[in-house]
Scaffold this active site. Structure first.
Site, PDB file in Angstrom:
ATOM      1  N   HIS A   1     -26.735  53.322  44.900  1.00 51.49           N
ATOM      2  CA  HIS A   1     -26.362  53.438  46.138  1.00 51.49           C
ATOM      3  C   HIS A   1     -27.314  53.101  47.266  1.00 51.49           C
ATOM      4  CE1 HIS A   1     -29.005  57.078  46.268  1.00 51.49           C
ATOM      5  NE2 HIS A   1     -28.648  56.864  47.388  1.00 51.49           N
TER       6      HIS A   1
HETATM    7  N1  UDP Z   1     -25.435  63.650  42.917  1.00 48.67           N
HETATM    8  C1  UDP Z   1     -24.238  64.489  42.963  1.00 48.67           C
HETATM    9  N2  UDP Z   1     -22.945  63.801  42.719  1.00 48.67           N
HETATM   10  C2  UDP Z   1     -22.912  62.592  42.126  1.00 48.67           C
HETATM   11  C3  UDP Z   1     -24.234  61.979  42.453  1.00 48.67           C
HETATM   12  C4  UDP Z   1     -25.598  62.507  42.602  1.00 48.67           C
HETATM   13  O1  UDP Z   1     -24.157  65.899  42.876  1.00 48.67           O
HETATM   14  O2  UDP Z   1     -21.903  61.954  42.087  1.00 48.67           O
HETATM   15  C5  UDP Z   1     -26.627  64.805  43.339  1.00 48.67           C
HETATM   16  C6  UDP Z   1     -27.636  64.617  42.207  1.00 48.67           C
HETATM   17  O3  UDP Z   1     -27.605  65.306  41.171  1.00 48.67           O
HETATM   18  C7  UDP Z   1     -28.982  64.602  43.205  1.00 48.67           C
HETATM   19  C8  UDP Z   1     -28.657  64.222  44.513  1.00 48.67           C
HETATM   20  O4  UDP Z   1     -27.026  64.060  44.298  1.00 48.67           O
HETATM   21  O5  UDP Z   1     -29.210  65.968  43.236  1.00 48.67           O
HETATM   22  C9  UDP Z   1     -29.042  62.901  44.721  1.00 48.67           C
HETATM   23  O6  UDP Z   1     -28.531  62.438  45.901  1.00 48.67           O
HETATM   24  P1  UDP Z   1     -28.673  60.711  46.290  1.00 48.67           P
HETATM   25  O7  UDP Z   1     -28.814  60.097  44.910  1.00 48.67           O
HETATM   26  O8  UDP Z   1     -27.281  60.408  46.987  1.00 48.67           O
HETATM   27  O9  UDP Z   1     -29.962  60.378  47.142  1.00 48.67           O
HETATM   28  P2  UDP Z   1     -31.427  60.426  46.911  1.00 48.67           P
HETATM   29  O10 UDP Z   1     -31.941  61.570  46.011  1.00 48.67           O
HETATM   30  O11 UDP Z   1     -31.672  59.018  46.427  1.00 48.67           O
HETATM   31  O12 UDP Z   1     -31.998  60.390  48.166  1.00 48.67           O
END
Ligand code: UDP
Length: 357
Positions: free
Chosen positions: A201
């Site tokens: 993403h």
């Molecule tokens: N997550 C979730 N469902 C999904 C994908 C990710 O609950 O379908 C959770 C994942 O377990 C983690 C968080 O969302 O705790 C990560 O978010 P994201 O990847 O959007 O953001 P980043 O961590 O890259 O800032």
């Protein structure tokens, strides 16, 4: 002490859920939550409030796709003249920096959870958001010793604390709940360790060229015996929908199983039972380690270098060949001494309580 928590994106709801629980146990603190609306649909927002017991926001704004400066104005308008002793911020999104700009304008001290992380890739909006938020923060809550070192190197003005990682608190707290409540493995007819989990993403990865490489790699990796489950972020889904080439490459192999984003409990189960995770998410790289699953990171660098040093995570880059190669890498899987012991939220709240009552 009266705290204004400002959140707006999926990972922030998860982090705030554990800290809000710690606040709820502390008689001396009142918390009000402002949700900027950066992520607003059911699967990306509401579901986390429901599942994780995050208190309902006092303010729910409509700041989807907004830059930090105008978002800060919207926050100021919403909050009006109400006063706070601390603005509590998480991570590195536009909502984080908007909160910091608002707090600076009102001269409210800032507490930043997940301070000090650096990718050293200045092209990432997240890197800018982190640096600008850390500069303005009074309490800098770091998850790793490297984050502490990064802030020391930058000579930030605030107080630096290595409190561990609130996402580790969340992983521990919700792992057994997930085992009891989630039926995702049965629903998707998955067998433990016989599937890959993927997420993709990041802004720098969601252009047509990179997505073509990534989906070509996924199409090569997925097999009927080892399918890839890909809960797809709305940003990526929209880009795919706008390109016939991407639609073709993402649908050519039925063993690449694209789903809507899943709730956090289902995500824990998928992470824990996957044979390997392919991701460009910051949080998911660490959760892979928390749940003892090797990870391939579809980026050229990571903020979570200790996962790479300990052999749990391979930085694959973004070409189809390099992603496929990384899936076959040897993972050394040594323990990591960072991230704390699952009581980071309590440490944060104890520090805030000591500073001001
Ligand atoms: N997550 C979730 N469902 C999904 C994908 C990710 O609950 O379908 C959770 C994942 O377990 C983690 C968080 O969302 O705790 C990560 O978010 P994201 O990847 O959007 O953001 P980043 O961590 O890259 O800032």
């Amino acid at each position: 002490m009266k705290i204004l928590t400002i959140i707006g994106a999926r990972p922030q709801f998860i982090k705030a859920a554990v800290v809000s629980r710690a606040i709820g146990r502390c008689a001396g603190i009142e918390e009000k939550i402002l949700h900027t609306g950066q992520h607003y649909d059911h699967n990306m927002s509401r579901i986390f409030f429901d599942d994780l017991g995050l208190p309902r926001p006092a303010w729910l704004l409509d700041c989807c796709s907004m830059q930090p400066e105008p978002m800060a104005e919207k926050i100021a308008q919403a909050v009006g003249n109400e006063t706070f002793d601390c603005v509590l911020l998480y991570g590195d999104t536009n909502s984080t920096l908007a909160g910091a700009l608002f707090a600076e304008q009102r001269r409210i001290p800032i507490a930043h959870v997940e301070a000090g992380l650096r990718s050293f890739n200045n092209a990432m909006a997240e890197e800018h958001n982190r640096i600008e938020t850390d500069k303005r923060s009074k309490w800098l809550f770091c998850p790793t010793h490297l984050a502490v070192k990064n802030l020391q190197n930058e000579n930030v003005a605030g107080n630096i604390y290595n409190v561990g990682d609130v996402m580790y608190d969340a992983a521990l707290l919700f792992a057994s709940v997930a085992e009891q409540k989630s039926s995702v493995l049965a629903d998707l007819k998955l067998t433990s360790k016989q599937f890959y989990l993927a997420t993709i993403h990041r802004a720098e990865n969601t252009n047509n060229e990179v997505l073509m490489s990534v989906f070509s790699a996924f199409a090569r990796i997925a097999t009927p015996d080892l399918p890839i489950v890909l809960p797809l972020h709305p940003r990526t889904r929209n880009i795919i929908a706008s390109s016939t080439e991407l639609q073709a490459v993402s649908s050519q192999n039925p063993s690449l199983r694209i789903t809507d984003p899943v709730n956090y409990l289902d995500m824990i189960m998928l992470e824990k039972h996957a044979k390997l995770i392919l991701t460009d998410s910051g949080g998911v790289q660490k959760e892979a380690y928390f749940h003892k699953t090797p990870c391939v990171t579809i980026r050229n660098e990571t903020e979570w270098v200790e996962t790479v040093e300990a052999g749990w995570n391979v930085i694959a880059g973004t070409t189809a060949d390099s992603i496929c190669r990384a899936v076959g890498a040897d993972f050394a899987c040594q323990p990591i001494s960072d991230y704390g012991t699952g009581d980071s939220a309590n440490k944060i709240i104890n520090i805030l309580c000591q500073q001001k009552s």
